[in-house]
Every structure is written in C-alpha cells, then in structure tokens.
Design a protein around this motif. Structure first.
Motif, PDB file in Angstrom:
ATOM      1  N   PHE A  96      48.937  35.848  37.497  1.00  0.00           N
ATOM      2  CA  PHE A  96      47.536  35.421  37.630  1.00  0.00           C
ATOM      3  C   PHE A  96      46.859  36.048  38.849  1.00  0.00           C
ATOM      4  O   PHE A  96      45.632  36.117  38.904  1.00  0.00           O
ATOM      5  CB  PHE A  96      47.438  33.893  37.693  1.00  0.00           C
ATOM      6  CG  PHE A  96      48.082  33.259  38.902  1.00  0.00           C
ATOM      7  CD1 PHE A  96      47.422  33.199  40.122  1.00  0.00           C
ATOM      8  CD2 PHE A  96      49.342  32.691  38.813  1.00  0.00           C
ATOM      9  CE1 PHE A  96      48.004  32.605  41.232  1.00  0.00           C
ATOM     10  CE2 PHE A  96      49.941  32.095  39.920  1.00  0.00           C
ATOM     11  CZ  PHE A  96      49.271  32.057  41.126  1.00  0.00           C
ATOM     12  N   GLN A  98      46.640  39.066  39.510  1.00  0.00           N
ATOM     13  CA  GLN A  98      45.942  40.250  39.002  1.00  0.00           C
ATOM     14  C   GLN A  98      44.463  39.974  38.783  1.00  0.00           C
ATOM     15  O   GLN A  98      43.616  40.854  38.968  1.00  0.00           O
ATOM     16  CB  GLN A  98      46.588  40.687  37.676  1.00  0.00           C
ATOM     17  CG  GLN A  98      45.950  41.880  37.001  1.00  0.00           C
ATOM     18  CD  GLN A  98      46.407  43.200  37.591  1.00  0.00           C
ATOM     19  OE1 GLN A  98      47.488  43.297  38.134  1.00  0.00           O
ATOM     20  NE2 GLN A  98      45.591  44.220  37.473  1.00  0.00           N
ATOM     21  N   LYS A  99      44.121  38.732  38.400  1.00  0.00           N
ATOM     22  CA  LYS A  99      42.761  38.401  38.016  1.00  0.00           C
ATOM     23  C   LYS A  99      41.966  37.730  39.138  1.00  0.00           C
ATOM     24  O   LYS A  99      40.792  37.396  38.951  1.00  0.00           O
ATOM     25  CB  LYS A  99      42.782  37.479  36.794  1.00  0.00           C
ATOM     26  CG  LYS A  99      43.536  38.077  35.606  1.00  0.00           C
ATOM     27  CD  LYS A  99      43.675  37.077  34.481  1.00  0.00           C
ATOM     28  CE  LYS A  99      44.494  37.649  33.328  1.00  0.00           C
ATOM     29  NZ  LYS A  99      44.678  36.676  32.227  1.00  0.00           N
ATOM     30  N   ARG A 437      40.690  49.342  34.193  1.00  0.00           N
ATOM     31  CA  ARG A 437      40.992  48.428  33.086  1.00  0.00           C
ATOM     32  C   ARG A 437      39.713  48.236  32.278  1.00  0.00           C
ATOM     33  O   ARG A 437      38.668  47.925  32.833  1.00  0.00           O
ATOM     34  CB  ARG A 437      41.539  47.098  33.606  1.00  0.00           C
ATOM     35  CG  ARG A 437      42.890  47.276  34.290  1.00  0.00           C
ATOM     36  CD  ARG A 437      43.560  45.944  34.613  1.00  0.00           C
ATOM     37  NE  ARG A 437      44.891  46.198  35.147  1.00  0.00           N
ATOM     38  CZ  ARG A 437      45.991  46.353  34.409  1.00  0.00           C
ATOM     39  NH1 ARG A 437      45.894  46.256  33.094  1.00  0.00           N
ATOM     40  NH2 ARG A 437      47.156  46.590  34.959  1.00  0.00           N
ATOM     41  N   ARG A 523      36.653  37.537  28.167  1.00  0.00           N
ATOM     42  CA  ARG A 523      37.662  38.601  28.192  1.00  0.00           C
ATOM     43  C   ARG A 523      37.306  39.684  29.209  1.00  0.00           C
ATOM     44  O   ARG A 523      38.186  40.344  29.755  1.00  0.00           O
ATOM     45  CB  ARG A 523      37.821  39.194  26.793  1.00  0.00           C
ATOM     46  CG  ARG A 523      38.553  38.253  25.851  1.00  0.00           C
ATOM     47  CD  ARG A 523      38.349  38.586  24.388  1.00  0.00           C
ATOM     48  NE  ARG A 523      39.153  37.721  23.539  1.00  0.00           N
ATOM     49  CZ  ARG A 523      38.802  36.487  23.195  1.00  0.00           C
ATOM     50  NH1 ARG A 523      37.643  35.988  23.620  1.00  0.00           N
ATOM     51  NH2 ARG A 523      39.582  35.749  22.441  1.00  0.00           N
ATOM     52  N   ARG A 525      36.187  39.329  32.147  1.00  0.00           N
ATOM     53  CA  ARG A 525      36.511  38.971  33.532  1.00  0.00           C
ATOM     54  C   ARG A 525      37.865  39.532  33.970  1.00  0.00           C
ATOM     55  O   ARG A 525      38.167  39.575  35.148  1.00  0.00           O
ATOM     56  CB  ARG A 525      36.479  37.447  33.697  1.00  0.00           C
ATOM     57  CG  ARG A 525      35.079  36.863  33.573  1.00  0.00           C
ATOM     58  CD  ARG A 525      35.018  35.384  33.934  1.00  0.00           C
ATOM     59  NE  ARG A 525      33.658  34.879  33.839  1.00  0.00           N
ATOM     60  CZ  ARG A 525      33.162  34.253  32.791  1.00  0.00           C
ATOM     61  NH1 ARG A 525      33.928  34.043  31.731  1.00  0.00           N
ATOM     62  NH2 ARG A 525      31.912  33.827  32.781  1.00  0.00           N
ATOM     63  N   ASN A 526      38.683  39.933  32.995  1.00  0.00           N
ATOM     64  CA  ASN A 526      40.005  40.463  33.320  1.00  0.00           C
ATOM     65  C   ASN A 526      40.019  41.986  33.456  1.00  0.00           C
ATOM     66  O   ASN A 526      41.081  42.577  33.638  1.00  0.00           O
ATOM     67  CB  ASN A 526      41.011  40.065  32.235  1.00  0.00           C
ATOM     68  CG  ASN A 526      41.115  38.565  32.075  1.00  0.00           C
ATOM     69  OD1 ASN A 526      40.935  37.827  33.037  1.00  0.00           O
ATOM     70  ND2 ASN A 526      41.409  38.107  30.880  1.00  0.00           N
TER      71      ASN A 526
END
Length: 819
Positions: A96, A98-99, A437, A523, A525-526
């Motif tokens: 988590f 990562q986000k 990403r 989606r 936001r990641n």
C-alpha cells in the motif's frame, strides 16, 4: 528454475536438509519437512525485496537471484524503477505504500509503516520464499509449510549499531522529533528481532554481516559474497603513476579524508571520480595534484581503474564492490581495515597479496599506508589481483546461492541451476522502462483500428499499464492474453451515444456518466497518467483526471470535423480540451490540424505519432501459398481479388468499390468487416446493390475476421475507399506489409503515407470510375505492381514500425507525468 527436472521422485523429502543441520538441536529427532512440498506439483517460489527505486548493490544481488529462479514471482514495498531490464520484464506486486502521497521520492519517510506494509504482502500461495533484505523484507509473513531463506545485506543499520550516526546526520540528536525518532527505531528493533524467528535460514553477504546477524538475531548465517560483474573489467598490466578513488560523495565514504591526505602529498597524483552532496566540501580540500572529475560514465571509470597505480578505499562497507572491481582490472587496493574489505583484499601477510590496509579513518593513516604501498609496490601482481577478484563473479554467486537454496528445500534436491542467458531487452525497451504508470481508457470492446493500435502499446508497456473498457468483447479477450490488468465498466445508456450526433446524455445516461467517471477516477489514483484512446474515453478521462488529480493524454485517432462529428460532440471536445487535457497525441498531421482548428489548443502540447503496425504476422505468411489461403476463406482461385478491410460504414465507402466492380467485370471484390455502431442499414444497402447488379458471384462478404493478415495475403490488391478524410489509414500500412499494391482515397492522413505511384496509388474520394480505371491498370501492369509492393513494404517498415510508435507514445506519457 528448470521445471523439467522437477519430477515426482524429487518431490519426496530428503531425510535431513542442510537447513535442518543449521537449526536443529543436537540429539533431537530430525524435523519433518512440510507436506506442501511433497505434493506432485511445481515448486512455487516468491522473491521479496525491500524497495525497487534504483539499480545498486542490493539490486545486483536480486538480479542474480532472479537468474537462479527465473519463474519466481516478485514482491516489493514499492516499485518506482526506470530501468527495469535487470528484472527480466517481471511484474512486481507492491504494498500500500506504493499508493501513498509522494511515495516515489519520499518512500523512506514511510519507515514506521514498512513493517506493517511488508506483512500485508501475501505470499501464502508459495512453497519457498526468498527475501533480499537490508531493511524489512525478511519480515514477510510465512507459514509452517513454507521455507524462508533470507539473503541479508545487513540488519537495519540505522536501527542498530549505526543509530547514533543516523540521528546525528539527520540532525535528530535532541528535541521532540529526536524522541519520536528514537521511539520508532526502538519499535523497529523489537519487530526486527521478532521477525528473525520466522526465517528458516540466513545468508550473509560477508563474514562482517554474518557477525552482525549473530550479534542482533543470535543466528548463524551462511556467507555467500554478492556478485560482482568481473567480466565487465579486463586485466591491465601497465600501470601509470596516479592513484584513484571512485564513489558517491557522501559522508561515510570518507572521500574528503583521501583528498585531504593527498593534498599533503603534493608529489603524488590522485584522481577522484564521483558526485554527491559532499562535492563542494571535497573540492575545497583538493590541491593541484588532485583531479576531481565528477560523475563519469562506466567506460571512463573502467579506463582509469585499469591504469591506476592503486585504488584508495576509506569507507567501512559491508562488502565493497568497487574494491573487487579494481582488483578485476589488476589494480591493487589500499583500504580501511574494517568491514567487508578484510574479506576481499589479501594483504602482505598472505601469499599472492592484492592490497594493504590502514587502521584508522584519518588523513595521517592514509598517508602512512600510501608510503608503505610505494615501498612494497613490487610485491603486488596484476594477475594475482585479477585471480582474487574472480572468486566474487556473478557466475560463482549463482552456483553457490542456488546450491544453498536447493539444500534447504528437499523438493529442489534434484533441481539444476538453469543456464545463464543474458537478458536481451526488446527494441525500445528503455523507452518502455521509462514509462510512468498508466491507466489506458477505451470505450469499445470490439477490435477496431484504434483498439488494435492500443493493443500494441499494451503489449509493450504491460508491466506499466492497466486498462479500463466501457464495453466487453474481443478486445478485452485480446488484452487479457497479454497479461495486463483489464477492468470492464458498465457504460449503461452511454453506449448508445454516437459521435455523429444526437442528444446530450440525460436521465439514465447522465447517471451512467457519473458512475463511469467515479469508477475511472478511483483506478486513476494508482497511476501517474490517464491515457484516453477514443473520444468518449477522453471525455470520461478528462473528468476523472480532475477528480483524481492526474494528467490526461488523449490519443486522437479522428479528424474532429463536421464530416465525422455532430455539433454537440464537437462542442464537448472543445470544452474538454480547455478543461481537462494535458496533452494530445495525434495519429497524423491531418488529425492534429483539424484539432488545432477546432480548439485553438497549444501546439506545444500536440505531438504527431504515426500508428505502429507489426510486420510479424504478415511475414509469417510469406511461405504460405496464396491458393491455400483462398481455399481456407472459400474464395475463387483464379480471379483478380480486390480487398476492402474496415467496418461497414457509409463514410468508409464500400459502395464506391461495388460501383467500380460494375464498371470492371474482370475483377472480384472481397469485403472484410461488419457494421459495428448501429450501421446495419448500410450493410443491407450493400447487399441490395449486389443483388440489383447481379454481382453475387463477384462480391464476397467475409464479415468480421480475426486473421486480417491471412485475408490480405489472399487478395491481389488492397483498396481504401473512404469518402471523407481518413485520420490515418491503418489498412494502407497493413496492405503494404502484406506485400500487396494499395489504392487509396486522396485525403486526410492517407497523404502522409502514400506517394502517388511510388508506394501506392491515390484516387479521388468517391470517384468509382477513377477507381475502376486504376484497378484495371494494376491488373495489367506487372511492373507497376512490383514497384508499389517493393516500395510500400519498405515504407511500412521504416516509418510505421511498432518500435518507433511505442517509443513515441512512452516518451510523451513520461513527459506529461513528470510535469
């Protein structure tokens, strides 16, 4: 891992493993190995690394562990790598963290959360867990039926013996922040000791670290030195009269002490390679005999390391890769006599010496050591240095580490170390590696031209991309085959809105719009950037981008003009351009001009990237006889077949081809495609025209086809008959790759592909008579056909290849995400 050798008999446990010998109590009965590893199935392996943000010493170890077990899955707290080649293209499961906000640059600030984060990574499905740990990776949760081998670069330095140095450097020696930091480090130490109990076997990167492990965890550790790319350095026996040091300029490397020492030895020359925060401090201490070169590429470092009289190393390192690299060049080392250097350098008390040590980290000790080195320089042989370095090679590491894991896991006892194959990055791999990403958004589930182009991007960027579709269908299936994460959202009433016009969404359609925007924003936001592939996807993406605070890039694949869009749709495009678009990628200059004319969008934020189309499926059919392809498609063997390849839509102009067939009775038409977006009436009209003009035996409706290359290679010529300007013209490039002469309508993006009568032939849009005459000329003129085929194929390869396409898109997405 070589699965071919994992036969049923090797899955039976051995009577006693090497791991049992390390951890069992004398006189106690041997522990039984978990039943999970006795199952008749492949042994599943997970590799856990602390964080993936750069390629340094720990990552070089990880690279070789992956080479030992190439089918293992990877886990890490975060993954913000740019150059991913050492991972061999593997995806990484992250935590988590990562986000979390600013994780890319401030991941270390989340140290208090790291124990929790590493415990949330689920590796319960694996039989063997290998952790590569210098922080928290060894704390991964494992069960009694799993074997956990931990390669420890060091117990968490800043929580143990280097805590006070860490607090001093961080200016946390007093005050409330200092108290909080000390409390956190105390908690980390307690957690670190507790989780050491779940490791079945420790591997240390040096005897020095093995002693640390013993001190901290009260556990023994097998020593396997980290891999050094010895092969990248060559033996040099001719040395010049200068000394070298090379390192990042940070306090613990003590470069300032080396420079200070040589400033006091003006008769000796020192070269310094490296950069870092201490650069100015070091420059201030340098005398005329000290050359500070700053950062240098590997080629320059290697050259100086080969020619240097000796390499100076003043840090206390766990191992010290640069010390081994110098010896690989045949260069002796003068090193601080503590830490890993004691294990990699042979001093004068041993046979075949490769260097000398000094006992204190100060300038006087370095001066004394250099003087003693000069007195004994004749005792150091470049050949001895090289031979000593070779024991630390990557090949030696792989052999020893694989053997250790194999001995620790009964089910791997008969496994063989897979042959080492250097990783060959695909063309454009660096651009792919640099990609941010990405959340790709597309409205369609069908395989149209826009979707086929996006598919090429997804194939290349699959480790960096996830996809959202607003409809299910063959496109979703094709995406899933690449291994990419695909989510299909329900578009509701929005799926009935067409770009040619109609009412703005109301009622249920508006509700569907809100639902799609929210789901897409969630989606987004990641990721770092939203990549909208179609017009409706762009509208949703622009709104979702505002909610998620992510930039939106629209890949414009249409000519936004009244011929293609309704007035309200054009107004929406103008509004979105001002409201939510960071950048636009146009598939042709024609598309870019139309967009600029409509929106007055900043030209600096519009780039043209031609679609990329792979030649592989077409080249694979070169040896297949045309007769076999026609038989497969139930097409006449002896007729001159003219193929049309697109969805059945009036603006695509299939009726123009049928009118040309009336004028040219020596030819047959092959129509590949189906109506997609409420255009069934047009298909009915085409069939009615065929019946009215008795063309039934000469017009072949093949409908939707998956194997377009086979269909193209079955015909004699490819036609493109759009009656309004085409944004690009994918079919034209595909026809060129199929080595078929191409005839196309003279408008739009087509003019950027075809040079008339050189690599294709241009006709006036909608002019059936001109089309008929052109096709008749093609049929009778062998020389013209051969020229068009030859030049067309070269055009397709050189200007519209997938490598340049992917690199162009990846470069733009990276630039937008980095703003």
């Amino acid at each position: 891992m070589n699965h071919d050798v994992l036969e049923e008999d090797m899955l039976r446990p051995a009577t006693r493993s090497a791991l049992d010998e390390l951890t069992s109590v004398p006189g106690a009965p041997p522990a039984r190995r978990p039943a999970a590893l006795r199952a008749n199935r492949t042994v599943r392996i997970a590799i856990v690394h602390d964080w993936l943000v750069t390629y340094a010493g720990a990552e070089k170890v990880l690279e070789q562990i992956i080479a030992c077990f190439p089918d293992a899955d990877l886990f890490s707290l975060v993954d913000f790598l740019d150059d991913r080649s050492f991972l061999r293209g593997k995806p990484v499961t992250t935590s988590f963290i990562q986000k979390l906000p600013f994780a890319r640059s401030k991941y270390r600030s989340y140290l208090p959360l790291m124990p929790l984060a590493i415990e949330q990574l689920d590796v319960s499905a694996y039989d063997v867990v290998i952790s590569s740990s210098h922080a928290v990776a060894k704390g991964i949760l494992t069960g009694p039926d799993q074997v956990h081998v931990s390669y420890v670069h060091s117990p968490i330095r800043y929580a143990w013996d280097l805590q006070h140095q860490y607090l001093q450097q961080s200016k946390l020696t007093s005050g409330p922040k200092s108290a909080l930091a000390r409390l956190i480090l105390h908690y980390i130490r307690n957690w670190d000791i507790r989780t050491s109990n779940s490791v079945d076997g420790f591997v240390a990167n040096s005897e020095f670290i093995a002693r640390r492990i013993k001190k901290v965890y009260q556990r023994e550790a097998q020593v396997i030195f980290p891999p050094v790319d010895v092969e990248a350095f060559s033996l040099c026996t001719e040395k010049e009269d200068f000394y070298l040091t090379a390192s990042r300029m940070v306090p613990y490397k003590k470069i300032d002490l080396i420079v200070e020492a040589f400033a006091r030895m003006p008769e000796r020359r020192l070269v310094v390679i490296g950069d870092g925060p201490d650069m100015e401090k070091i420059r201030a201490k340098a005398g005329p005999n000290v050359e500070i070169m700053g950062y240098q590429p590997f080629k320059v470092l290697k050259d100086h390391m080969s020619r240097a009289k000796a390499f100076i190393f003043a840090a206390e390192e766990d191992f010290g890769i640069s010390v081994v690299e110098a010896q690989a060049c045949g260069t002796p080392v003068i090193a601080f006599g503590k830490g890993g250097a004691l294990e990699t350098v042979r001093d004068l008390s041993l046979s075949a010496p490769t260097g000398m040590f000094f006992d204190e980290q100060n300038a006087d000790a370095i001066i004394d050591a250099v003087g003693r080195f000069d007195d004994h320089a004749h005792q150091f042989s470049p050949a001895h240095c090289r031979r000593n370095a070779e024991q630390f090679s990557a090949a030696n590491f792989r052999e020893r580490f694989f053997a250790h894991v194999r001995a620790s896991v009964p089910a791997l006892r008969a496994a063989k170390l897979p042959p080492y194959v250097p990783y060959q990055a695909q063309p454009g791999a660096q651009a792919v590696a640099d990609a941010p990403r990405i959340l790709a958004v597309d409205q369609s589930g069908v395989l149209g031209g826009a979707e086929l182009s996006l598919l090429e991007i997804v194939k290349a960027l699959r480790s960096r991309i996830e996809v959202v579709l607003f409809d299910d269908g063959p496109f979703r299936t094709a995406l899933a085959k690449t291994g990419v994460d695909v989510n299909v959202l329900d578009a509701g009433a929005l799926r009935h809105v067409r770009k040619q016009g109609g009412s703005l969404p109301k009622g249920q359609a508006l509700k569907g719009l809100v639902s799609l925007v929210r789901a897409t924003a969630k989606r987004a936001r990641n990721v770092d950037v939203i990549y909208a592939n179609t017009q409706r996807a762009m509208v949703i993406g622009a709104l979702a981008g505002k909610l998620a605070r992510r930039p939106v890039v629209w890949h414009l694949r249409d000519i936004v003009s009244p011929e293609h869009f309704g007035g309200k749709q054009l107004a929406i495009i103008k509004w979105c351009a001002r409201f939510g678009l960071a950048h636009v990628i146009a598939n042709s200059a024609a598309s870019a001009r139309a967009f600029a004319d409509l929106t007055q969008f900043d030209s600096k934020r519009v780039d043209v990237v031609f679609n990329g189309i792979s030649a592989e499926p077409f080249d694979a059919l070169r040896a297949v006889p045309r007769a076999a392809l026609r038989e497969r498609l139930n097409l006449p063997q002896d007729a001159f077949l003219v193929g049309s390849f697109s969805r059945l839509a009036r603006w695509k102009g299939q009726h123009v081809l049928l009118e040309a067939m009336v004028l040219n009775p020596q030819m047959h038409a092959v129509l590949v495609g189906a109506p997609l977006f409420g255009e069934d009436q047009y298909e009915i009209e085409l069939h009615a025209f065929v019946a009215a003009h008795n063309l039934g035996e000469r017009v072949h409706f093949l409908g939707f086809q998956h194997d377009i290359p086979a269909c193209m290679c079955a015909v004699d010529a490819v036609v493109h008959t759009s009656i309004t300007p085409e944004p690009f013209g994918r079919v034209i490039v595909e026809g060129m790759l199929a080595r078929r002469p191409v005839v196309a309508a003279r408008a739009g993006g087509v003019l950027e592909i075809i040079d008339d009568h050189e690599n294709g032939v241009l006709c006036t849009p909608g002019d059936a008579h001109m089309l008929a005459d052109t096709l008749a000329e093609l049929r009778s003129n062998d020389e013209l056909r051969e020229r068009l085929v030859r030049n067309g194929y070269q055009t397709a390869l050189s200007r519209f290849g997938t490598q340049s396409y992917v690199e162009g898109v990846a470069r733009i997405l990276k630039g937008v995400a980095g703003r």
